[in-house]
Design an enzyme around this catalytic site. Structure first.
Site, PDB file in Angstrom:
ATOM      1  CG  ASP A 190     -18.571 -33.479   1.520  1.00  0.00           C
ATOM      2  OD1 ASP A 190     -18.599 -32.317   1.082  1.00  0.00           O
ATOM      3  OD2 ASP A 190     -17.614 -33.940   2.164  1.00  0.00           O
ATOM      4  CE1 TYR A 216      -3.273  -2.807  -0.111  1.00  0.00           C
ATOM      5  CE2 TYR A 216      -2.887  -3.174   2.232  1.00  0.00           C
ATOM      6  CZ  TYR A 216      -3.475  -3.552   1.036  1.00  0.00           C
ATOM      7  OH  TYR A 216      -4.267  -4.677   0.985  1.00  0.00           O
TER       8      TYR A 216
HETATM    9  P1  ADP Z   1     -18.657 -34.732   5.279  1.00  0.00           P
HETATM   10  O1  ADP Z   1     -17.471 -33.946   4.823  1.00  0.00           O
HETATM   11  O2  ADP Z   1     -19.928 -34.314   4.628  1.00  0.00           O
HETATM   12  O3  ADP Z   1     -18.762 -34.798   6.761  1.00  0.00           O
HETATM   13  P2  ADP Z   1     -17.223 -37.295   5.010  1.00  0.00           P
HETATM   14  O4  ADP Z   1     -17.064 -38.054   3.760  1.00  0.00           O
HETATM   15  O5  ADP Z   1     -16.039 -36.657   5.612  1.00  0.00           O
HETATM   16  O6  ADP Z   1     -18.418 -36.255   4.755  1.00  0.00           O
HETATM   17  O7  ADP Z   1     -17.826 -38.258   6.100  1.00  0.00           O
HETATM   18  C1  ADP Z   1     -18.863 -39.145   5.838  1.00  0.00           C
HETATM   19  C2  ADP Z   1     -18.827 -40.268   6.882  1.00  0.00           C
HETATM   20  O8  ADP Z   1     -20.038 -41.002   6.778  1.00  0.00           O
HETATM   21  C3  ADP Z   1     -17.709 -41.281   6.680  1.00  0.00           C
HETATM   22  O9  ADP Z   1     -16.953 -41.401   7.868  1.00  0.00           O
HETATM   23  C4  ADP Z   1     -18.428 -42.613   6.376  1.00  0.00           C
HETATM   24  O10 ADP Z   1     -17.784 -43.719   6.976  1.00  0.00           O
HETATM   25  C5  ADP Z   1     -19.774 -42.397   7.013  1.00  0.00           C
HETATM   26  N1  ADP Z   1     -20.872 -43.164   6.412  1.00  0.00           N
HETATM   27  C6  ADP Z   1     -21.279 -43.135   5.120  1.00  0.00           C
HETATM   28  N2  ADP Z   1     -22.328 -43.950   4.930  1.00  0.00           N
HETATM   29  C7  ADP Z   1     -22.603 -44.531   6.140  1.00  0.00           C
HETATM   30  C8  ADP Z   1     -23.582 -45.449   6.610  1.00  0.00           C
HETATM   31  N3  ADP Z   1     -24.501 -45.937   5.804  1.00  0.00           N
HETATM   32  N4  ADP Z   1     -23.562 -45.821   7.910  1.00  0.00           N
HETATM   33  C9  ADP Z   1     -22.641 -45.309   8.759  1.00  0.00           C
HETATM   34  N5  ADP Z   1     -21.688 -44.432   8.373  1.00  0.00           N
HETATM   35  C10 ADP Z   1     -21.674 -44.029   7.088  1.00  0.00           C
END
Ligand code: ADP
Ligand code: SF4
Length: 715
Positions: free
Chosen positions: A650, A180
């Site tokens: 996600d 700046y």
């Molecule tokens: P975000 O960033 O949205 O939190 P992640 O991918 O980091 O998503 O985390 C999603 C989590 O959900 C993972 O740890 C995965 O093991 C868990 N997961 C996905 N499907 C199932 C399910 N049917 N039952 C139990 N856990 C699940």
């Protein structure tokens, strides 16, 4: 409450000229993305920090005149009396909690393009700032300041300082850093003047000294004047009298301001991401300042540990612990230290998403603190939350960032929460990502949430529990939140960025494969059109395992979006250090197990790269099979008494961790809101009524309430 005796020193008052900071916690000026057009959002954002114990709370850059116009990037203004009221909202909010309020008055010089005001940028010698950097590219070159300009800038600074006093500020800044105007005078490359303002260092500091002097005269006896100065480049220059030019500048100005706020020179080193630098990284540059002045010194370094803070004071590096990011991630950091609640600190992870908000021109977002910027518009307090009117049994499926934050928020509201995850540890994507080069600090996202959940009797957690429709119906909670994450795909795009199908071959992998422990065979090409950190950091990770890696992207740079988080130059440096061969502006079109074919984005020319494996870091899609299955059996779900199923993070829309945390938090806060409730309040400007006279010589054809006839022409 008396703080732990080890940290007592942090709570001592510090005199800053005529005012006294109640403690050593100093929120230095930092961008918030909140301009004068969002006065309530801005005041509430700053107030949260004062309430959380920061002894001084400052604004971000506030332009002193339309010749300092950074549009479309956000900045505050103190251009005329109409601006006073908007700022007073913030000073009143900060004073309510006994903190001091500081304002960062600012003239951008040649580093602003004046895109809105269309006035020539001002500079010492007409030399543009970083002329090939996209953010600074403008076709209008700066003008060299003449005598009239000097008089004008000093008058603008004084007028803005006077208005700042009227708005209630206790500390007024002069800014001589980060490219700046004041800083441009200090560097001989930008200051090639042959008059009293150029040449020897004594001349080059003259303008900064005059800015401080006019500010002091303007604010009177009960307001401090601070100098914010960048020292990295000056420290690298040998001095004629002192050890370096930085030493000389500080010595020459030693008695001039009431406070030195010292920092680095450019965003990538000043607000360096944790991926590339540790807490306290400024110290080697700024450690000398206190030896040369009796005035208090504040500096930053992503300080989150009270032990490091105490060490900075005890070793005579700083008098005040400056913070921007740690104060965003946890506005209540000082109070938590004072009250001995160290395990409740939400430590900044150094991801620099907050900085990307400024580049995006929007109010600040924070990965760790979903309430940042939402204090007024959504009414989200960083520490307090309303209890639910009706306690419910809520099942959260998935314990990644979104599920953890959602479970925590629901638990804080008094719901009875069951959090399950299929894996053997919570963390979701972070379980893998925190093991990638430089990303260990991101584990704080998990540490904070798991730590809080552990002490909540109304939240039960289960690992190794994959959950399907049957289990959900059997469990029959009142509500279900699916935070099941997303998966990387092998999708490719055309030059028009249209999906052109998946690239199938046994040696085509995604980051999920590598997270699951599968390493690519032989020389590997990482093809990245995700553009954020994953492509670059995975390349580093593979190279560190001894794999020969090349990197290709249709973007113009590696990890192109990291320009928004200040990381881009450092990503390039890291890949170069690993001797990664990089190809930009190319699309991947084929792979036969031995050769990958790339096509130039614009010319269509083909390029072959020999490799045995390809890792595609591109598109992610929600892992939403469970949602679809529950939808299909909606009648049974409803018969089980389940009132609602929703997705968070996600699983709803793949994004960065900041989105998952915010999404999880929002679901936690709003799960029982009636459908269709307004998402947030809209702020609006205050005190900016168009009361000004038209500038001299103006002949406006415009009139409020309709167009005026002009030159005999009826509009
Ligand atoms: P975000 O960033 O949205 O939190 P992640 O991918 O980091 O998503 O985390 C999603 C989590 O959900 C993972 O740890 C995965 O093991 C868990 N997961 C996905 N499907 C199932 C399910 N049917 N039952 C139990 N856990 C699940
Ligand atoms: Fe820290 Fe990241 Fe939050 Fe910025 S966005 S304050 S770097 S945690």
């Amino acid at each position: 409450m008396t703080p732990d005796s080890r940290y007592q020193v942090l709570f001592e008052p510090v005199k800053i000229g005529p005012v006294t900071a109640p403690n050593r916690f100093y929120q230095v000026p930092h961008a918030s993305g909140m301009t004068n057009a969002l006065p309530r959002v801005r005041a509430a954002f700053r107030e949260a920090k004062a309430e959380g114990g920061w002894g001084v709370v400052c604004t971000g850059t506030c332009s002193i005149d339309p010749t300092s116009d950074d549009t479309p990037l956000p900045f505050g203004t103190m251009w005329d009396d109409n601006d006073i009221r908007a700022h007073a909202l913030m000073t009143e909010a900060v004073h309510r909690h006994g903190a001091l309020a500081g304002i960062e008055l600012w003239h951008g010089g040649a580093s602003v393009m004046n895109r809105a005001s269309r006035l020539p940028p001002l500079s010492p010698s007409g030399i543009p700032w970083m002329a090939t950097h996209i953010g600074f590219m403008g076709n209008l070159r700066p003008k060299s300041m003449d005598r009239g300009d000097f008089r004008a800038v000093l008058r603008w600074q004084a007028d803005a300082a006077r208005r700042a006093r009227s708005a209630g500020f206790d500390i007024v800044y002069v800014y001589a850093g980060m490219g700046y105007l004041g800083y441009e005078f200090l560097l001989p490359e930008y200051n090639q003047r042959t008059d009293a303002y150029g040449g020897v260092i004594e001349n080059r500091v003259r303008f900064v000294r005059e800015m401080i002097e006019v500010s002091k005269d303007a604010v009177g006896k009960d307001c401090a004047v601070a100098l914010r100065i960048s020292l990295e480049e000056l420290r690298a220059r040998a001095g004629r009298h002192g050890e370096s030019e930085a030493h000389e500048v500080i010595s020459l100005l030693a008695d001039c301001p009431d406070l030195f706020d010292v920092k680095m020179d450019s965003s990538p080193t000043d607000c360096s991401a944790s991926r590339f630098s540790a807490e306290g990284s400024h110290e080697p540059v700024i450690e000398f300042v206190k030896r040369l002045t009796r005035k208090p010194v504040v500096g930053v370094g992503r300080f989150t540990s009270p032990d490091t803070m105490v060490s900075q004071i005890r070793r005579g590096i700083l008098d005040l612990i400056g913070a921007a990011r740690p104060s965003i991630a946890d506005p209540f950091l000082p109070r938590k230290i004072r009250e001995g609640r160290l395990d409740e600190i939400r430590e900044c992870i150094g991801c620099n998403i907050c900085i990307s908000s400024w580049h995006d021109g929007v109010p600040v977002r924070c990965t760790q603190n979903p309430t940042a910027g939402e204090e007024w518009r959504r009414g989200w307090h960083p520490e307090r939350i309303e209890r639910a009117v009706q306690e419910e049994r809520i099942l959260v499926v998935g314990g990644g960032p979104a599920g953890l934050e959602c479970a925590l928020t629901l638990g804080r509201r008094g719901h009875h929460v069951t959090l399950v995850d299929a894996e053997r540890a919570f963390g979701g994507r972070l379980g893998f990502e925190t093991r990638l080069p430089g990303l260990a600090a991101w584990g704080r996202v998990l540490d904070y949430r798991l730590g809080r959940l552990k002490v909540m009797p109304n939240v039960q957690t289960f690992l190794g529990s994959p959950v399907g429709v049957e289990e959900i119906i059997e469990l029959a909670p009142d509500r279900v939140v699916l935070a099941t994450g997303a998966r990387w795909t092998k999708m490719l795009y055309s030059t028009m960025e249209l999906p052109v199908g998946r690239l199938e071959h046994p040696q085509v992998l995604t980051p999920d494969d590598i997270a699951a422990g599968r390493l690519p065979q032989g020389p590997t090409l990482v093809f990245d059109f995700d553009n954020y950190y994953m492509g670059g950091v995975l390349t580093e990770h593979l190279a560190a395992q001894g794999i020969a890696v090349s990197y290709a992207t249709p973007a113009g740079h590696a990890s192109a979006w990291t320009i928004m988080t200040n990381e881009l130059p450092l990503v390039h440096r890291a890949l170069a250090r690993r001797r990664v061969c990089m190809t930009t502006l190319h699309l991947l079109s084929a792979f036969d197990g031995e050769t990958a074919t790339l096509r130039h984005l614009f010319s269509g020319e083909e390029l072959q790269i020999g490799c045995r494996s390809v890792v595609i870091v591109g598109l992610r899609t929600p892992r939403d099979e469970l949602m679809a299955a529950l939808d299909q059996r909606a009648a049974e779900v409803s018969a089980a008494g389940i009132r609602g199923v929703q997705r968070a993070g996600d699983a709803l829309a793949p994004g960065a961790i900041v989105h998952a945390i915010h999404g999880g938090h929002r679901v936690g806060r709003e799960i029982d809101l009636p459908e269709g409730a307004a998402p947030y309040r809209r702020d609006f400007p205050i005190g900016a009524a168009p009361t000004q006279e038209a500038p001299a010589g103006a002949e406006s054809g415009w009139r409020e309430g309709g167009a005026a006839p002009r030159d005999g022409v009826q509009a």
